[in-house]
Design a protein around this motif. Structure first.
Motif: not given
Length: 272
Positions: A103-105, A133-140, A154-156
């Motif tokens: 998943g993603a966060a 839109g202004g959010w930041q990715a924590l993990a994908d 966090p997983f970059e």
């Protein structure tokens, strides 16, 4: 001939280092951006370097050899996809202390959204849209949950989106900051810096993406399908992981475990 680049990686929450040997010059500029936050200097000579990935060209085709096997690709995009998959698996190999979910966060100042669903449902596409839109990715794509706290680590990794999905969002690839096109995918590097820059977050909203001809996005009111997805992906310490999911169910609005215990859940899953 130019020297074959050798990249070294170490995941902070993992253990052993990993080396990647790249002899595909046309892909090096893109592959060097993958997991840049986890790049490290060359280990000492006596370090354990039994894990490695190699990617090269043989005529018009690409050949990749990694921990999970050998792969052949006919296009640059396919080769990059295989490389990223092997690199992801190797980096996460020593992270058994966490619950692994597909998943993603994403997060902002007030919320952390947990995005789950089957492959192709649109998790990465939604992640990219939210980030624009202004959010930041924590993990994908790969989620690491702390079984004690339920927090997402966090997983970059780069966000990978198919060109067709970009067209759905009305996004022109060349206008995406930090993006690199390698047909048919756009890879977008994380906007933040190295590991440790972002803190673990506890999700407070769960979003389920349903795989269909038309992506359906909804705030869960019931979670039977999601529960099956999560429990089916539990690792070797299933009881511990189930407790982590139960803890999440108490805190994430719209999410609930429909099974009373792990044994009941596994029994029901065997009937599916």
């Amino acid at each position: 001939m130019p020297a074959t680049p050798i990249l070294h990686y170490r995941f902070p929450e993992g253990g052993r280092p990993l080396s990647a040997h790249l002899s595909a010059p046309d892909l090096v500029p893109l592959l060097e951006t993958f997991y840049a936050a986890y790049r490290c200097s060359e280990p000492e000579a006596d370090a354990n370097l039994d894990r490695s990935i190699s990617l090269g060209r043989e005529g018009r085709a690409y050949r990749l050899v990694g921990p999970s096997g050998d792969w052949e690709a006919e296009t640059p995009g396919e080769a990059a996809l295989y490389y990223e998959s092997e690199l992801t698996g190797a980096l996460l190999e020593d992270t058994a202390a966490y619950v692994h979910l597909h998943g993603a966060a994403v997060y902002d100042d007030r919320r952390c959204l947990l995005l789950v669903g089957p492959s192709g449902a649109g998790k990465s596409t939604l992640t990219l849209g939210l980030c624009r839109g202004g959010w930041q990715a924590l993990a994908d794509d790969a989620l690491l949950l702390d079984p004690e706290t339920g927090e997402v680590q966090p997983f970059e990794r780069s966000i990978r989106v198919h060109r067709a999905s970009l067209e759905t969002l009305g996004i022109e690839p060349e206008r995406v900051e930090g993006g690199r096109m390698c047909e048919p995918y756009l890879w977008v590097s994380p906007a933040t810096g190295g590991p440790g820059v972002r803190e673990a977050r506890r999700p407070n909203v769960c979003v389920f993406l349903e795989g269909a001809d038309r992506t359906v996005l909804e705030r869960l009111s019931a979670a039977e399908t999601l529960t099956c997805l999560l429990v089916a992906r539990l690792g070797g310490e299933a009881a511990r992981d189930f407790e982590c999911l139960a803890r999440l169910a108490e805190d994430v609005p719209g999410y609930r475990l429909v099974y009373r215990d792990l044994k009941e859940a596994l029994t029901e899953l065997e009937r599916l």
